[in-house]
Design a protein around this motif. Structure first.
Motif, PDB file in Angstrom:
ATOM      1  N   LYS A  27     -11.302   2.037  26.783  1.00 33.98           N
ATOM      2  CA  LYS A  27     -11.142   2.045  25.473  1.00 33.98           C
ATOM      3  C   LYS A  27     -12.301   1.662  24.110  1.00 33.98           C
ATOM      4  O   LYS A  27     -12.291   2.880  23.574  1.00 33.98           O
ATOM      5  CB  LYS A  27     -10.055   0.903  25.224  1.00 33.98           C
ATOM      6  CG  LYS A  27      -9.142   0.463  25.888  1.00 33.98           C
ATOM      7  CD  LYS A  27      -7.880  -0.468  25.672  1.00 33.98           C
ATOM      8  CE  LYS A  27      -7.379  -0.859  26.382  1.00 33.98           C
ATOM      9  NZ  LYS A  27      -6.266  -1.958  26.007  1.00 33.98           N
ATOM     10  N   ALA A  28     -13.325   1.274  24.870  1.00 30.73           N
ATOM     11  CA  ALA A  28     -14.376   1.661  23.681  1.00 30.73           C
ATOM     12  C   ALA A  28     -15.217   2.751  23.736  1.00 30.73           C
ATOM     13  O   ALA A  28     -15.732   3.407  22.710  1.00 30.73           O
ATOM     14  CB  ALA A  28     -15.776   0.480  24.953  1.00 30.73           C
ATOM     15  N   ALA A  29     -15.038   3.604  25.023  1.00 32.93           N
ATOM     16  CA  ALA A  29     -15.772   5.219  25.123  1.00 32.93           C
ATOM     17  C   ALA A  29     -14.859   6.322  23.750  1.00 32.93           C
ATOM     18  O   ALA A  29     -15.195   7.300  23.289  1.00 32.93           O
ATOM     19  CB  ALA A  29     -15.869   5.569  26.743  1.00 32.93           C
ATOM     20  N   SER A  30     -13.438   6.057  23.891  1.00 29.74           N
ATOM     21  CA  SER A  30     -12.543   6.371  23.732  1.00 29.74           C
ATOM     22  C   SER A  30     -12.428   6.168  22.376  1.00 29.74           C
ATOM     23  O   SER A  30     -12.611   6.855  21.523  1.00 29.74           O
ATOM     24  CB  SER A  30     -11.027   6.164  24.035  1.00 29.74           C
ATOM     25  OG  SER A  30     -10.580   6.679  25.158  1.00 29.74           O
ATOM     26  N   GLN A  31     -12.562   4.532  21.949  1.00 29.00           N
ATOM     27  CA  GLN A  31     -12.784   4.314  20.413  1.00 29.00           C
ATOM     28  C   GLN A  31     -13.835   5.402  19.694  1.00 29.00           C
ATOM     29  O   GLN A  31     -14.279   5.944  18.569  1.00 29.00           O
ATOM     30  CB  GLN A  31     -13.091   3.072  20.062  1.00 29.00           C
ATOM     31  CG  GLN A  31     -13.054   3.008  18.338  1.00 29.00           C
ATOM     32  CD  GLN A  31     -11.866   2.844  17.812  1.00 29.00           C
ATOM     33  OE1 GLN A  31     -10.675   3.403  18.568  1.00 29.00           O
ATOM     34  NE2 GLN A  31     -12.052   2.713  16.176  1.00 29.00           N
ATOM     35  N   ARG A  32     -14.789   5.360  20.220  1.00 31.70           N
ATOM     36  CA  ARG A  32     -16.197   6.148  19.667  1.00 31.70           C
ATOM     37  C   ARG A  32     -16.141   7.772  19.309  1.00 31.70           C
ATOM     38  O   ARG A  32     -16.596   8.065  18.661  1.00 31.70           O
ATOM     39  CB  ARG A  32     -17.627   5.515  20.770  1.00 31.70           C
ATOM     40  CG  ARG A  32     -19.065   6.577  20.871  1.00 31.70           C
ATOM     41  CD  ARG A  32     -19.945   6.161  21.127  1.00 31.70           C
ATOM     42  NE  ARG A  32     -20.649   4.660  21.399  1.00 31.70           N
ATOM     43  CZ  ARG A  32     -21.600   3.733  20.424  1.00 31.70           C
ATOM     44  NH1 ARG A  32     -21.603   5.253  19.436  1.00 31.70           N
ATOM     45  NH2 ARG A  32     -21.503   2.946  19.995  1.00 31.70           N
ATOM     46  N   ARG A  33     -15.431   7.841  20.730  1.00 34.50           N
ATOM     47  CA  ARG A  33     -15.245   9.463  20.599  1.00 34.50           C
ATOM     48  C   ARG A  33     -14.344  10.336  19.460  1.00 34.50           C
ATOM     49  O   ARG A  33     -14.721  10.834  18.363  1.00 34.50           O
ATOM     50  CB  ARG A  33     -14.807   9.889  21.306  1.00 34.50           C
ATOM     51  CG  ARG A  33     -14.390  11.740  21.656  1.00 34.50           C
ATOM     52  CD  ARG A  33     -13.631  12.061  23.102  1.00 34.50           C
ATOM     53  NE  ARG A  33     -14.043  11.272  24.044  1.00 34.50           N
ATOM     54  CZ  ARG A  33     -12.978  10.548  24.963  1.00 34.50           C
ATOM     55  NH1 ARG A  33     -11.949  10.613  24.795  1.00 34.50           N
ATOM     56  NH2 ARG A  33     -13.702  10.118  26.409  1.00 34.50           N
ATOM     57  N   ARG A  34     -13.082   8.827  19.324  1.00 30.61           N
ATOM     58  CA  ARG A  34     -12.242   9.278  17.592  1.00 30.61           C
ATOM     59  C   ARG A  34     -13.554   8.659  16.473  1.00 30.61           C
ATOM     60  O   ARG A  34     -13.285   9.665  16.009  1.00 30.61           O
ATOM     61  CB  ARG A  34     -11.405   8.072  17.580  1.00 30.61           C
ATOM     62  CG  ARG A  34     -10.010   8.394  18.065  1.00 30.61           C
ATOM     63  CD  ARG A  34      -8.707   7.973  18.389  1.00 30.61           C
ATOM     64  NE  ARG A  34      -9.370   6.394  18.361  1.00 30.61           N
ATOM     65  CZ  ARG A  34      -8.691   6.020  19.921  1.00 30.61           C
ATOM     66  NH1 ARG A  34      -8.942   7.069  20.990  1.00 30.61           N
ATOM     67  NH2 ARG A  34      -9.231   4.365  20.525  1.00 30.61           N
ATOM     68  N   LEU A  35     -14.166   8.273  16.276  1.00 29.80           N
ATOM     69  CA  LEU A  35     -15.229   7.748  14.757  1.00 29.80           C
ATOM     70  C   LEU A  35     -16.182   8.643  15.143  1.00 29.80           C
ATOM     71  O   LEU A  35     -16.378   9.198  14.009  1.00 29.80           O
ATOM     72  CB  LEU A  35     -15.627   6.196  15.281  1.00 29.80           C
ATOM     73  CG  LEU A  35     -14.441   4.853  15.397  1.00 29.80           C
ATOM     74  CD1 LEU A  35     -15.951   3.711  15.570  1.00 29.80           C
ATOM     75  CD2 LEU A  35     -14.557   4.711  13.829  1.00 29.80           C
ATOM     76  N   ASN A  36     -16.131   9.422  16.272  1.00 29.01           N
ATOM     77  CA  ASN A  36     -17.531  10.166  15.947  1.00 29.01           C
ATOM     78  C   ASN A  36     -16.601  11.612  15.369  1.00 29.01           C
ATOM     79  O   ASN A  36     -17.896  12.109  15.194  1.00 29.01           O
ATOM     80  CB  ASN A  36     -19.114  10.490  17.481  1.00 29.01           C
ATOM     81  CG  ASN A  36     -19.618   9.386  16.979  1.00 29.01           C
ATOM     82  OD1 ASN A  36     -20.179   8.807  16.576  1.00 29.01           O
ATOM     83  ND2 ASN A  36     -19.518   8.938  18.403  1.00 29.01           N
ATOM     84  N   HIS A  37     -15.919  12.120  15.616  1.00 32.20           N
ATOM     85  CA  HIS A  37     -15.304  13.262  16.254  1.00 32.20           C
ATOM     86  C   HIS A  37     -15.652  13.523  14.106  1.00 32.20           C
ATOM     87  O   HIS A  37     -14.671  12.697  13.556  1.00 32.20           O
ATOM     88  CB  HIS A  37     -13.578  13.255  16.358  1.00 32.20           C
ATOM     89  CG  HIS A  37     -12.613  13.989  15.819  1.00 32.20           C
ATOM     90  ND1 HIS A  37     -12.935  15.204  16.615  1.00 32.20           N
ATOM     91  CD2 HIS A  37     -11.551  14.506  15.028  1.00 32.20           C
ATOM     92  CE1 HIS A  37     -12.273  16.117  16.232  1.00 32.20           C
ATOM     93  NE2 HIS A  37     -11.333  16.280  15.561  1.00 32.20           N
TER      94      HIS A  37
END
Length: 87
Positions: A27-37
């Protein structure tokens, strides 16, 4: 005997909680990916949403920002530079 029991309990607890940690990190990695997109960029009033266009514009921007301008380079042809020697 008691030490062995505690060791077994700790292993069982680790195995049980391992899945929870995996879920948390995913979940943390997915959130980071969304924020960095970067979904779109706007340059001089024009909006770009296609990935290839965004990449091209970002590369061009940073290439211009970090390239060297040869006109501003000092010329040292006739100058004698000081030398530093270690003794």
């Amino acid at each position: 005997m008691e030490e062995m029991e505690w060791r077994q309990r700790s292993k069982a607890l680790w195995l049980k909680s391992r899945d929870n940690n995996t879920r948390f990190f995913h979940k943390a990695a997915s959130q980071r990916r969304r924020l960095n997109h970067i979904g779109c960029i706007q340059i001089e009033g024009e909006r770009w949403t296609e990935r290839a266009d965004i990449v091209t514009h970002l590369v061009n921007h940073f290439s211009k920002s970090f390239s060297k301008d040869r006109r501003w380079r000092p010329l040292w042809r006739d100058k004698e530079l000081l030398r530093v020697t270690l003794t």
